[in-house]
Design an enzyme around this catalytic site. Structure first.
Site, mmCIF file in Angstrom:
data_model
loop_
_atom_site.group_PDB
_atom_site.id
_atom_site.type_symbol
_atom_site.label_atom_id
_atom_site.label_comp_id
_atom_site.label_asym_id
_atom_site.label_seq_id
_atom_site.Cartn_x
_atom_site.Cartn_y
_atom_site.Cartn_z
ATOM 1 N N GLU A 131 -0.341 -9.442 -0.737
ATOM 2 C CA GLU A 131 -1.770 -9.762 -0.557
ATOM 3 C C GLU A 131 -2.518 -9.732 -1.883
ATOM 4 O O GLU A 131 -3.387 -10.570 -2.131
ATOM 5 C CB GLU A 131 -2.389 -8.775 0.439
ATOM 6 C CG GLU A 131 -1.772 -8.912 1.824
ATOM 7 C CD GLU A 131 -2.256 -7.836 2.775
ATOM 8 O OE1 GLU A 131 -1.895 -6.656 2.571
ATOM 9 O OE2 GLU A 131 -3.008 -8.160 3.699
ATOM 10 N N GLU A 158 4.442 -5.158 7.203
ATOM 11 C CA GLU A 158 3.613 -4.143 7.862
ATOM 12 C C GLU A 158 3.994 -3.903 9.312
ATOM 13 O O GLU A 158 3.909 -2.789 9.825
ATOM 14 C CB GLU A 158 2.130 -4.541 7.794
ATOM 15 C CG GLU A 158 1.492 -4.375 6.421
ATOM 16 C CD GLU A 158 1.582 -5.607 5.548
ATOM 17 O OE1 GLU A 158 2.433 -6.493 5.824
ATOM 18 O OE2 GLU A 158 0.806 -5.693 4.586
ATOM 19 N N GLY A 187 0.657 -5.105 0.903
ATOM 20 C CA GLY A 187 -0.504 -5.219 0.024
ATOM 21 C C GLY A 187 -0.160 -5.835 -1.328
ATOM 22 O O GLY A 187 -1.040 -6.401 -1.988
ATOM 23 N N ALA A 196 0.852 -1.183 0.000
ATOM 24 C CA ALA A 196 0.000 0.000 0.000
ATOM 25 C C ALA A 196 0.890 1.236 0.000
ATOM 26 O O ALA A 196 2.038 1.203 0.468
ATOM 27 C CB ALA A 196 -0.907 -0.007 1.224
HETATM 28 C C1 HXC Z 1 5.096 4.495 -0.986
HETATM 29 C C2 HXC Z 1 7.052 3.542 -1.734
HETATM 30 C C3 HXC Z 1 6.637 2.273 -1.256
HETATM 31 C C4 HXC Z 1 5.359 2.200 -0.612
HETATM 32 C C5 HXC Z 1 8.566 2.056 -2.161
HETATM 33 N N1 HXC Z 1 8.243 3.353 -2.286
HETATM 34 N N2 HXC Z 1 7.605 1.383 -1.531
HETATM 35 N N3 HXC Z 1 6.276 4.631 -1.608
HETATM 36 N N4 HXC Z 1 4.629 3.328 -0.513
HETATM 37 N N5 HXC Z 1 4.876 1.032 -0.138
HETATM 38 C C6 HXC Z 1 9.051 4.408 -2.917
HETATM 39 C C7 HXC Z 1 10.235 4.816 -2.084
HETATM 40 O O1 HXC Z 1 9.842 5.727 -1.094
HETATM 41 C C8 HXC Z 1 11.137 5.415 -3.107
HETATM 42 O O2 HXC Z 1 10.687 6.738 -3.400
HETATM 43 C C9 HXC Z 1 10.874 4.558 -4.343
HETATM 44 O O3 HXC Z 1 9.626 3.921 -4.121
HETATM 45 C C10 HXC Z 1 11.932 3.489 -4.533
HETATM 46 O O4 HXC Z 1 12.040 2.726 -3.330
HETATM 47 P P1 HXC Z 1 13.417 2.540 -2.523
HETATM 48 O O5 HXC Z 1 13.069 2.277 -1.133
HETATM 49 O O6 HXC Z 1 14.341 3.668 -2.806
HETATM 50 O O7 HXC Z 1 13.973 1.235 -3.243
HETATM 51 P P2 HXC Z 1 14.910 0.107 -2.603
HETATM 52 O O8 HXC Z 1 15.984 0.754 -1.756
HETATM 53 O O9 HXC Z 1 15.308 -0.772 -3.727
HETATM 54 O O10 HXC Z 1 13.964 -0.695 -1.595
HETATM 55 C C11 HXC Z 1 12.876 -1.428 -2.082
HETATM 56 C C12 HXC Z 1 11.943 -1.819 -0.912
HETATM 57 C C13 HXC Z 1 11.554 -0.575 -0.116
HETATM 58 C C14 HXC Z 1 12.639 -2.847 0.002
HETATM 59 C C15 HXC Z 1 10.730 -2.503 -1.559
HETATM 60 O O11 HXC Z 1 11.068 0.432 -1.029
HETATM 61 C C16 HXC Z 1 10.500 -0.807 0.915
HETATM 62 O O12 HXC Z 1 10.753 -1.354 1.966
HETATM 63 N N6 HXC Z 1 9.278 -0.338 0.616
HETATM 64 C C17 HXC Z 1 8.159 -0.395 1.552
HETATM 65 C C18 HXC Z 1 7.636 -1.812 1.683
HETATM 66 C C19 HXC Z 1 6.526 -1.892 2.707
HETATM 67 O O13 HXC Z 1 6.700 -1.547 3.876
HETATM 68 N N7 HXC Z 1 5.353 -2.318 2.259
HETATM 69 C C20 HXC Z 1 4.165 -2.458 3.117
HETATM 70 C C21 HXC Z 1 3.323 -1.190 3.056
HETATM 71 S S1 HXC Z 1 1.947 -1.331 4.160
HETATM 72 P P3 HXC Z 1 11.724 7.944 -3.582
HETATM 73 O O14 HXC Z 1 10.845 9.149 -3.704
HETATM 74 O O15 HXC Z 1 12.606 7.929 -2.393
HETATM 75 O O16 HXC Z 1 12.446 7.618 -4.856
HETATM 76 C C22 HXC Z 1 0.803 -2.275 3.336
HETATM 77 C C23 HXC Z 1 -0.524 -2.499 4.009
HETATM 78 C C24 HXC Z 1 -1.524 -3.144 3.072
HETATM 79 O O17 HXC Z 1 1.045 -2.738 2.263
HETATM 80 C C25 HXC Z 1 -2.913 -3.263 3.676
HETATM 81 C C26 HXC Z 1 -3.704 -2.023 3.755
HETATM 82 C C27 HXC Z 1 -4.236 -1.473 2.456
#
Ligand code: HXC
Length: 257
Positions: free
Chosen positions: A111, A131, A108, A65
């Site tokens: 999921e 999460e 997500g 998400a």
């Molecule tokens: C918003 C995101 C994002 C996310 C990545 N980005 N994931 N933005 N929401 N979920 C953005 C980063 O901020 C970054 O923006 C760009 O994408 C590239 O990501 P990086 O982190 O620079 O890449 P990398 O270092 O290769 O790392 C990849 C990654 C990491 C390991 C996947 O991005 C990460 O941990 N992302 C979050 C994963 C996460 O926590 N997902 C769960 C979300 S909660 P910029 O502007 O800096 O370039 C969820 C709940 C679902 O999903 C249920 C409710 C609906």
């Protein structure tokens, strides 16, 4: 039409949806959720289509998400908007959907892949429910579907620690149907989708429906459900054609009816 967050095309009887927010690794914001569920529903209703493939990029299927969009939400807002409800349409899809997962399928994104009927993964795919590190839990069915897919021990570990699984572990654990080289991912997923879309549609709908019932019914009820579906298929033209073609040693010409 054109979409803000997706690339959408039809290839024969297969609908192909590519998640297209590359700058944020296909993070699932409200616009993407609305567009994706609307296109899936339209494909499901389209008599010319028999199967859908959802894919992302080689780096990310979807990194979860959109955290930017979620971060400031208050509890009443979350509750009143009910921003997860947009995904409920998935449960109403009757035709199969394949997730072709390359790169990250996190939160997500994992999921979403699990809401699809089967997952084909590239060798570089990574699955996780991170999460907990954000102070939340999976919200689109992850705690439930992951347990059913890979069992309690691995699901609990992933949900409590946020550890990612690579493609090989995901295949061993039963999360994914097949792992293929990254360069072949889309072609393999399309081949599988084309094979499904060529099958007689009444039987495809029944097959998906019956397998899904296994999640919800007792064994005895599920077997009764399957038997009714089985008998009902003898009312389809495609059953007559499929069996006649076998007996006449010729390829079947299904009408999908
Ligand atoms: C918003 C995101 C994002 C996310 C990545 N980005 N994931 N933005 N929401 N979920 C953005 C980063 O901020 C970054 O923006 C760009 O994408 C590239 O990501 P990086 O982190 O620079 O890449 P990398 O270092 O290769 O790392 C990849 C990654 C990491 C390991 C996947 O991005 C990460 O941990 N992302 C979050 C994963 C996460 O926590 N997902 C769960 C979300 S909660 P910029 O502007 O800096 O370039 C969820 C709940 C679902 O999903 C249920 C409710 C609906």
């Amino acid at each position: 039409g054109t979409y803000e967050t997706l690339l959408v095309e039809r290839r024969g009887r297969v609908g192909l949806i590519t998640l297209n927010r590359p700058k944020v690794l296909n993070a699932l914001n409200a616009a993407l959720a609305a567009e994706l569920t609307a296109v899936l529903a339209a494909f499901d209703r389209d008599a010319a289509l028999g199967c859908t493939v959802i894919t992302g990029s080689e780096k990310a299927f979807a990194a979860g998400a959109d955290i930017t969009e979620m971060a400031g939400k208050t509890y009443p807002q979350a509750r009143i908007e009910d921003f997860i409800a947009v995904w409920d349409g998935f449960a109403r899809l009757r035709k199969p959907v394949i997730a072709a997962v390359g790169g990250f399928a996190l939160g997500g994104g994992c999921e979403l892949a699990m809401m699809c009927d089967l997952i084909i993964a590239a060798d570089g795919a990574r699955f996780g429910q991170p999460e907990i590190r954000l102070g939340i839990v999976p919200g689109i069915g992850g705690t439930q579907r992951l347990v059913r897919a890979i069992g309690k021990a691995k699901a609990m570990e992933m949900v409590l620690t946020g550890r990612m699984m690579d493609a090989a572990e995901a295949e061993r654990a039963g999360l994914v149907a097949r792992v293929v080289p990254a360069a072949d991912l889309l072609a393999e997923a399309m081949r599988t989708a084309e094979a499904i879309a060529a099958m007689p549609l009444p039987a495809v709908l029944a097959a998906k429906d019956c397998v899904d019932r296994a999640y919800e019914l007792t064994l005895a009820e599920g077997i009764r459900y399957e038997r009714q579906a089985f008998y009902a298929l003898f009312a389809s033209a495609d059953q007559k054609e499929g069996m006649a073609a076998f007996l006449e040693k010729r390829p079947p010409a299904f009408r999908h009816g």
